[in-house]
Design an enzyme around this catalytic site. Sequence first.
Site, short mmCIF file in Angstrom:
data_model
loop_
_atom_site.label_atom_id
_atom_site.label_comp_id
_atom_site.label_asym_id
_atom_site.label_seq_id
_atom_site.Cartn_x
_atom_site.Cartn_y
_atom_site.Cartn_z
N ARG A 70 46.28 39.36 30.00
CA ARG A 70 45.25 39.01 29.01
C ARG A 70 45.64 39.51 27.63
NH1 ARG A 70 40.42 40.06 26.29
NH2 ARG A 70 38.88 38.39 26.51
N CYS A 71 46.18 40.73 27.55
CA CYS A 71 46.61 41.28 26.26
C CYS A 71 47.70 40.42 25.62
CB CYS A 71 47.15 42.70 26.44
SG CYS A 71 45.91 43.94 26.83
#
Length: 408
Positions: A397-398
């Site tokens: 996600r990052c």
Amino acid sequence: MRFQTRIKSEIGKLKVVLLKRPGKEIEHITPATMHSLLFDDIPYLPEAQKEHDKFAEVLRRNNVKVLYLDELIAEVLKDKKLKNTFLDQIIMDSGFKGEATYDTLKSYLYNLAPSKMVSVIMEGVRKETLGDTLKNLRSFPEVDSTPFIMAPMPNLYFTRDLASIIGEGASISNMTFKARRRETLFIEYILANHPFFSEYTVPLWHRRGDITRIEGGDVLVLNEHVVAVGISQRTSVEAIESLANRLFKSDSGYDTVVAIKIPNNHAMMHLDTVFTMVNYDQFTVYPDIMQKHQKMDIWTLHSSPEGIRYKKHSNLQQVLKETLGLNEVDLIYTGNGDPIAAPREQWNDGSNTLTIAPGEVVTYNRNYVSNKLLREHGIKVHEIPSSELSRGRGGPRCMSMPLLRDDL
């Protein structure tokens, strides 16, 4: 390709995403600089690139259009006027204005082709590159022993933090730490000037020049009217209130902001390192963010004629049920809540899942306890290699900024 940015959930089918493949900026981390550059270790670049390519391959295989940050900004800066103003800003943001160092950097960078110029800025400008053209006190090693005149930006492969798309607008981050503040200039120029978005004006719910600090990893778009934001090491309560005010006073469609307080440390720097949405009623969560009896400090913010209306809560499940209109909520604990596996997999972003469709996620393969549990809860899991990428303390996600998802 032209499209309007649109994110109305965390789980709608992912259509377009922005990535940044790790580059030589990673090799410009040293033991002396890694902590100021927000790293705990130095990734091995060739392996990190292979792992990132596998990540992009998984996304493409699932019909996601992958765009790259460096390619988009290089295309924008083919316009000489934009190139000139961009350089003015990036050099000033690097600490130089109206002096010999500024002039030397501007002359050197402006004469590079846009793609090369972008690479050099991201990788960092070494003093030796400027040679004898830099003639001032800063050029003497006795004054400044660091090899770089412009520092590298190794965190750029975590594109999530630069901005978050909320509805059809964007919250451009004002980063907390100096090492990352220049990064958001890239996304500001892309959203304002790239031909992909030329038919639309992207409303800004937060600007990089705002005083308040917020980062994209703290923002989760839960549905078409609810946004969750972490009160964290990187995002202030003032930024959350400012974001709420702009959303409420516009036609954004968002009427609820859920502010979730998380521990203030490097291992849990953003909300998405401890909490993500993986399906309509399923969420990953790191259990150590909860206090005794699963209590937490949570506030819901709503619009009212008198301004923002606040309500304090202590139970995450109950808040999710109420704000999202759910009968039940399935919390999937990092490392199955085991006192050894949970903190180990949390350190390697076991909760940092990228949802690409309802009930379908991308995760790091090293978090095998969490991945097994996700599958047991009916989630389809795509694992990617992670020995080097994980050293930057960020997961799938990052490493991704969704620009377009299907509406649910």
